[in-house]
Write a protein that holds these residues in place. Sequence first.
Motif, PDB file in Angstrom:
ATOM      1  N   ARG A 159      39.530  97.941  -0.883  1.00  0.00           N
ATOM      2  CA  ARG A 159      40.673  97.378  -0.154  1.00  0.00           C
ATOM      3  C   ARG A 159      40.670  97.918   1.272  1.00  0.00           C
TER       4      ARG A 159
ATOM      5  N   MET B  85      38.626  89.782   0.950  1.00  0.00           N
ATOM      6  CA  MET B  85      38.432  89.868  -0.495  1.00  0.00           C
ATOM      7  C   MET B  85      38.221  88.474  -1.074  1.00  0.00           C
TER       8      MET B  85
ATOM      9  N   THR C 261      37.691 102.777  -2.641  1.00  0.00           N
ATOM     10  CA  THR C 261      38.278 101.445  -2.823  1.00  0.00           C
ATOM     11  C   THR C 261      37.577 100.482  -1.881  1.00  0.00           C
TER      12      THR C 261
ATOM     13  N   GLY D  35      35.661 100.316   2.046  1.00  0.00           N
ATOM     14  CA  GLY D  35      37.085 100.112   2.212  1.00  0.00           C
ATOM     15  C   GLY D  35      37.777 101.207   3.023  1.00  0.00           C
TER      16      GLY D  35
ATOM     17  N   ALA E 116      37.232  95.374  -8.214  1.00  0.00           N
ATOM     18  CA  ALA E 116      38.633  95.743  -8.020  1.00  0.00           C
ATOM     19  C   ALA E 116      39.148  96.742  -9.057  1.00  0.00           C
TER      20      ALA E 116
END
Lengths: 91, 394
Positions: free
Chosen positions: B46, B390, B44, B92, B64
């Motif tokens: 994130r 982001m 990811t 991430g 994403a």
Amino acid sequence: MIPPGARVRLAPKARLQNDRLSGKAFLLYPERGLELSESAARIVAACVVEKPVAAIVDELTAASGEPRERIESEVLSFLDALDDRGLLVVT
Amino acid sequence: MTASGDQSGTLKGFPNPPAMVRGEQSSPAPHAIPRPYTLVAELTYRCPLACGYCSNPLDLARHADELDTDAWRRVFADAAALGALQANLTGGEPLVRPDLTDLVAAAHAQQLYVNLITSGIPADRARLAELAGAGLNSVQLSVQDVDAHGAAWIAGRDDLDSKLQVADAARALGLPLTLNVVIHRGNIARVPEFVALAERIGAERLELANTQYLGWALANREALLPARADIERARAIAAAAADRLRGKIEILFVRPDYYADRPRACMDGWARRYIVVTPDGVVLPCHQAGGIVGLTFENVRARPLAAIWNDSPALRAYRGDAWMPAPCRTCDERHTDFGGCRCQAFALLGDAGATDPACALSPRHELVREARARAEQPAAAPPPIRLRRMRSSA
């Protein structure tokens, strides 16, 4: 230098594994790996369970039929190389 | 390898072996497909942190649409079939994936040695125990700084206490621990403290990885690039610590390529030893290559990993040495450094096929020399930094 009277075992982070592509032994550890020669693989396999260095030398001498002094020097230099990388627990 | 960070490729790989141990084949035939040893699974993009040197792409938000658990299972199986022996689960922050335990188990089931590359946020002992039970082999924990203000400057927050708890939990579970610190102008004076921290938390390995100036780090280069004297001082401290702690803690100090005469062997060569799969399934030779304009990288959603690895034009583009320009083409070191970093050549020159300007033999080396000269100017105050967000990706 590892003294001949020491006991050794493979560090928990090190994993001996047969490579599915080549059939050769690899010693894997965090984010790295070493492809082992046949003699190196035999030494590593002998260290999976803790034992005295002398017992490893005896084991490999019996298996190879070569002079004990030669095997001992090979084993000690290879164990030193593993120990430098933190791949052995030495007691 | 591209930017610095938890994923600093220069530290990794299958190193030269000691006597009696045979290493990887060093020079494959020119057209042979190399065998990848490591899968870098970017689960990811994130992340709760916002590090200004992050090796993730600048256009984070475009990635994403993450692969699901089953898609990653296929990636692990395909990578292992290609020859991968290691899986680096990274991001991430991989801990934000609720299915991380399943992913660890899936990689473990393929006999991959599973490394978790993490900031440690958000984790607790129960989560780590679950991951260890699923087959996790090692944890690489990043610490941004031991100084709270320094951490907040570079990462937007300070989490040292939580990270120390994660380190304790990892050690209690018997998980081998690597401490990773990305070094830059803001924290290079604290290398002794990072060594002390590694000793205190029982890390088996300390990576002092100088920032590599690509992506977010290139955007922040003026704020991050240390002066030469600081690099040399830090290197000497790290070398002394490495000697003192040999056999106990492996200490690696990776000199920034801006201060080396020759480029780093980026990822051990383009699409040679590492496969990177992005959160949305794109197959790259390194974390940053997706930003190279003119190359189309393929996706595991459309084609199996093995087919992409073996014959994707983008992965073949800079394999071997046929692509090399002068002076690389005739350089004795071309099979050592592989011409350096393609992403850096693209970022600084707009041409991924050029000699890496970090090399002193590059006709454009003055770009790096000039950046070094600017780093010698003392700053009155810590300069502003563009944090990785982001939203910044528009």
